[in-house]
Design a protein around this motif. Sequence first.
Motif, PDB file in Angstrom:
ATOM      1  N   PRO A 150       0.837  -1.196   0.000  1.00 10.37           N
ATOM      2  CA  PRO A 150       0.000   0.000   0.000  1.00 10.37           C
ATOM      3  C   PRO A 150       0.870   1.244   0.000  1.00 10.37           C
ATOM      4  O   PRO A 150       2.086   1.165   0.222  1.00 10.37           O
ATOM      5  N   PRO A 151       0.283   2.435  -0.233  1.00  6.93           N
ATOM      6  CA  PRO A 151       1.085   3.665  -0.211  1.00  6.93           C
ATOM      7  C   PRO A 151       1.657   3.920   1.181  1.00  6.93           C
ATOM      8  O   PRO A 151       1.226   3.325   2.176  1.00  6.93           O
ATOM      9  N   ALA A 152       2.617   4.848   1.254  1.00  8.04           N
ATOM     10  CA  ALA A 152       3.309   5.110   2.520  1.00  8.04           C
ATOM     11  C   ALA A 152       2.348   5.541   3.619  1.00  8.04           C
ATOM     12  O   ALA A 152       2.548   5.203   4.795  1.00  8.04           O
ATOM     13  N   ASN A 153       1.283   6.272   3.253  1.00  7.22           N
ATOM     14  CA  ASN A 153       0.360   6.734   4.297  1.00  7.22           C
ATOM     15  C   ASN A 153      -0.570   5.635   4.789  1.00  7.22           C
ATOM     16  O   ASN A 153      -1.412   5.869   5.654  1.00  7.22           O
ATOM     17  N   GLN A 154      -0.431   4.448   4.242  1.00  3.92           N
ATOM     18  CA  GLN A 154      -1.210   3.303   4.695  1.00  3.92           C
ATOM     19  C   GLN A 154      -0.279   2.196   5.197  1.00  3.92           C
ATOM     20  O   GLN A 154      -0.648   1.019   5.225  1.00  3.92           O
ATOM     21  N   THR A 155       0.922   2.581   5.616  1.00  6.19           N
ATOM     22  CA  THR A 155       1.910   1.636   6.119  1.00  6.19           C
ATOM     23  C   THR A 155       2.572   2.208   7.369  1.00  6.19           C
ATOM     24  O   THR A 155       3.147   3.296   7.316  1.00  6.19           O
ATOM     25  N   ILE A 156       2.471   1.482   8.468  1.00  8.76           N
ATOM     26  CA  ILE A 156       3.051   1.919   9.738  1.00  8.76           C
ATOM     27  C   ILE A 156       4.090   0.898  10.175  1.00  8.76           C
ATOM     28  O   ILE A 156       3.805  -0.301  10.202  1.00  8.76           O
ATOM     29  N   ILE A 157       5.287   1.366  10.518  1.00  6.99           N
ATOM     30  CA  ILE A 157       6.275   0.469  11.097  1.00  6.99           C
ATOM     31  C   ILE A 157       6.113   0.521  12.618  1.00  6.99           C
ATOM     32  O   ILE A 157       6.132   1.592  13.217  1.00  6.99           O
ATOM     33  N   VAL A 158       5.882  -0.650  13.208  1.00  2.83           N
ATOM     34  CA  VAL A 158       5.531  -0.744  14.632  1.00  2.83           C
ATOM     35  C   VAL A 158       6.638  -1.460  15.398  1.00  2.83           C
ATOM     36  O   VAL A 158       7.150  -2.489  14.949  1.00  2.83           O
ATOM     37  N   GLU A 159       6.969  -0.905  16.533  1.00  2.00           N
ATOM     38  CA  GLU A 159       7.897  -1.570  17.450  1.00  2.00           C
ATOM     39  C   GLU A 159       7.191  -1.768  18.783  1.00  2.00           C
ATOM     40  O   GLU A 159       6.540  -0.847  19.289  1.00  2.00           O
ATOM     41  N   ILE A 160       7.288  -2.971  19.330  1.00  4.07           N
ATOM     42  CA  ILE A 160       6.701  -3.285  20.624  1.00  4.07           C
ATOM     43  C   ILE A 160       7.758  -4.014  21.445  1.00  4.07           C
ATOM     44  O   ILE A 160       8.196  -5.115  21.089  1.00  4.07           O
ATOM     45  N   GLU A 161       8.194  -3.375  22.498  1.00  3.40           N
ATOM     46  CA  GLU A 161       9.352  -3.846  23.253  1.00  3.40           C
ATOM     47  C   GLU A 161       9.179  -5.272  23.759  1.00  3.40           C
ATOM     48  O   GLU A 161      10.085  -6.102  23.639  1.00  3.40           O
TER      49      GLU A 161
END
Length: 211
Positions: A150-161
């Motif tokens: 999907p486009p960049a505004n529909q992609t989130i990079i998530v970090e969860i410790e």
Amino acid sequence: MFAKLSGMLLFLASLNASSAELIEWKDLIPAATQTVELPALTQEQVTHLYRVLKLKNSQQSRDLTTDELNEYQQSQITVQQSGFTAEELLSLREKALEIEQQRLASVRANLNLKNVTIPGYVVPLEFDGVRTTKFLLVPFAGACIHTPPPPANQTIIVEIEQGFALKDLYQVITVTGDISTFEQRLPISYVDGTDDVSTGYSMTALHVNYM
């Protein structure tokens, strides 16, 4: 005692997650900063305008028949009753489409959302044993794996410790945490190779739940 304490912490965590604001993917798309004013047309004029467009496209690959040429001219006459030529209206339409496509591909600058929840699907990036600690969150299943990203505004990079146990890439999850604008490109492995994917946002996750 430890069991009671753990149960209380889980209870407090669930209360914190439930108080988070639920957002949608459309909330990550910026508002329009430029618009094209399209004139009001009757349904008949719209029909004839699209007929002109269709015949113009056909003319690029072949000669129009006599009947088609007559139809083309008649449709242009009908459209011109709006006060605009078909060429002017099609040019405005093209400009409006261009602006909208650019908006749909852009990110919201300086976005900073605190304690929000958003649903989506996982594309895992990093693991700690059986738990994933870093992943892409996307709005539809199979993105970046079986389908174009999907486009960049529909992609989130998530970090969860603390990570979370990955069960099913095709099951919806909800992620709660803070989202901010952070554009970058990441190499992602597809079933047929590797390519870069643009991400528009980063998220520090507090909770991940399967729906």
